[in-house]
Every structure is written in structure tokens, then in C-alpha cells.
Design a protein around this motif. Structure first.
Motif, short mmCIF file in Angstrom:
data_model
loop_
_atom_site.label_atom_id
_atom_site.label_comp_id
_atom_site.label_asym_id
_atom_site.label_seq_id
_atom_site.Cartn_x
_atom_site.Cartn_y
_atom_site.Cartn_z
N ASP A 10 0.80 -1.22 0.00
CA ASP A 10 0.00 0.00 0.00
C ASP A 10 0.83 1.27 0.00
O ASP A 10 0.37 2.33 -0.40
CB ASP A 10 -0.98 0.00 1.16
N ASP A 20 -6.16 -6.13 4.39
CA ASP A 20 -6.95 -5.24 5.24
C ASP A 20 -8.38 -5.72 5.35
O ASP A 20 -8.97 -6.15 4.34
CB ASP A 20 -6.97 -3.83 4.65
N ARG A 21 -8.93 -5.63 6.56
CA ARG A 21 -10.36 -5.89 6.74
C ARG A 21 -11.08 -4.64 6.23
O ARG A 21 -10.73 -3.52 6.60
CB ARG A 21 -10.68 -6.14 8.20
N ASP A 34 -15.82 -0.44 9.12
CA ASP A 34 -14.40 -0.11 9.27
C ASP A 34 -14.10 1.28 8.74
O ASP A 34 -14.81 1.79 7.87
CB ASP A 34 -13.53 -1.13 8.54
N GLY A 53 -9.78 0.70 5.56
CA GLY A 53 -9.79 -0.59 6.22
C GLY A 53 -8.93 -0.66 7.47
O GLY A 53 -8.37 0.33 7.92
N VAL A 54 -8.84 -1.87 8.02
CA VAL A 54 -8.06 -2.16 9.22
C VAL A 54 -6.99 -3.17 8.83
O VAL A 54 -7.31 -4.26 8.34
CB VAL A 54 -8.96 -2.71 10.34
N ARG A 55 -5.74 -2.84 9.05
CA ARG A 55 -4.63 -3.71 8.65
C ARG A 55 -4.65 -5.00 9.46
O ARG A 55 -4.63 -4.99 10.68
CB ARG A 55 -3.31 -2.97 8.86
N GLU A 100 0.73 -8.02 6.68
CA GLU A 100 1.54 -7.69 5.51
C GLU A 100 2.37 -8.91 5.19
O GLU A 100 2.72 -9.69 6.08
CB GLU A 100 2.50 -6.53 5.81
#
Length: 162
Positions: A9, A112-113, A118, A122-124, A127
Motif C-alpha cells: 500500500d 486489510d479488513r 471499518d 480498512g483495518v490492517r 503484511e
């Protein structure tokens, strides 16, 4: 040890479309472990699935690469987990080709969620980075990727980094 390459990202908006791909998946019952979280091996399977989709989108699936005389094989996967995903979660998996030099390439992934509640972006969850080595599909020996492959994946010079 994690490779010192930016996550998918970080470079996402600066990379050409040929070097990036994303897909949103939904957590299914078979993805869960005994703690009702997505099993760690599923994250890796998702990363590989999205990488394959990316290659196929560019006409560079395994059959095409074999015909060109070089295929990528994984040398190293490094995954950092931040939060668990659970049944029903929407998970966006992004992959970006971040490095291509000689016989090696690196793919970075961001997972990501992205559920409706959210925050934007999103929410990581995790990775991942995978170092790939290009090999001759017959001999298994390391080999530079053909120029056609290099160009199709959005790289244009002999040594690439970004």
C-alpha cells in the motif's frame, strides 16, 4: 527477517496498473482455525491466489511463462500479523511488484479488513513479502526473466527498484 521493501500500500498509487492487483475475499468457515480466527496458512494462500490472478490478468500465467522459458518459484515468504480476521469479514488483498532485478523479484502484499463499519482504507490485518527467483522450467536453474515478462509486469529497464 523481513525484507526492507515497502509494503504494497505504500507504493500503491505510484505504481503502474501492470505492477499491482487487488481482490476482496470473504472469510469462510473453512478458513478458520481452532480459535475461530483465519488460519495463518490461509493468509499465505490468499496472497498466492491474488498473485496468480495478477499474472493471469496480464497473460503471464504458468503456462505462458513456461513457454517463455522462465517461471517464478518462491524463495522466502515473510508475514507480519497484526489482527485476526473472523468469519464473514471482508478482506482486501493487495499485491504489488516492488522489485525486479536479475533473477529475483519481490511482491509485497497488504491484507486489510474492509467491513462496512471499518474506517476508510480498512483495518490492517497483515503484511506479506515474497521473494521469487526466476528459474528455467526444465532445468530448475536460476535464469533471468525474459524481456517480455519484464515489460508485461510493468518494468522497463534491466535493474528495477522502487
Amino acid at each position: 527477517m523481513k525484507l526492507r521493501i515497502p509494503d504494497a500500500d505504500v507504493l500503491w498509487d505510484t505504481l503502474p496498473d501492470a505492477r499491482r492487483h487487488e481482490r476482496t475475499l470473504h472469510v469462510q468457515p473453512g478458513d478458520l482455525d481452532d480459535l475461530n480466527h483465519v488460519n495463518n496458512t490461509v493468509y499465505l494462500a490468499w496472497c498466492e491466489q491474488v498473485a496468480r490472478e495478477h499474472a493471469l490478468r496480464l497473460g503471464m500465467g504458468t503456462d505462458a511463462l513456461s513457454a517463455l522459458g522462465a517461471v517464478p518459484v518462491a524463495r522466502q515468504h515473510v508475514i507480519t500479523y497484526h489482527r485476526p480476521a473472523v468469519l464473514g469479514d471482508a478482506v482486501r488483498v493487495r499485491t504489488a511488484l516492488t522489485l525486479h532485478a536479475g533473477v529475483r523479484s519481490v511482491r509485497a502484499y497488504a491484507l486489510d479488513r474492509v467491513n462496512p463499519a471499518d474506517p476508510e482504507g480498512g483495518v490492517r490485518l497483515a503484511e506479506c513479502q515474497t521473494e521469487w527467483v526466476w528459474v528455467d522450467p526444465v532445468t530448475g536453474r536460476p535464469k533471468r526473466a525474459p524481456e517480455t515478462v519484464t515489460e508485461r509486469f510493468g518494468f522497463s529497464d534491466a535493474v528495477f527498484s522502487r
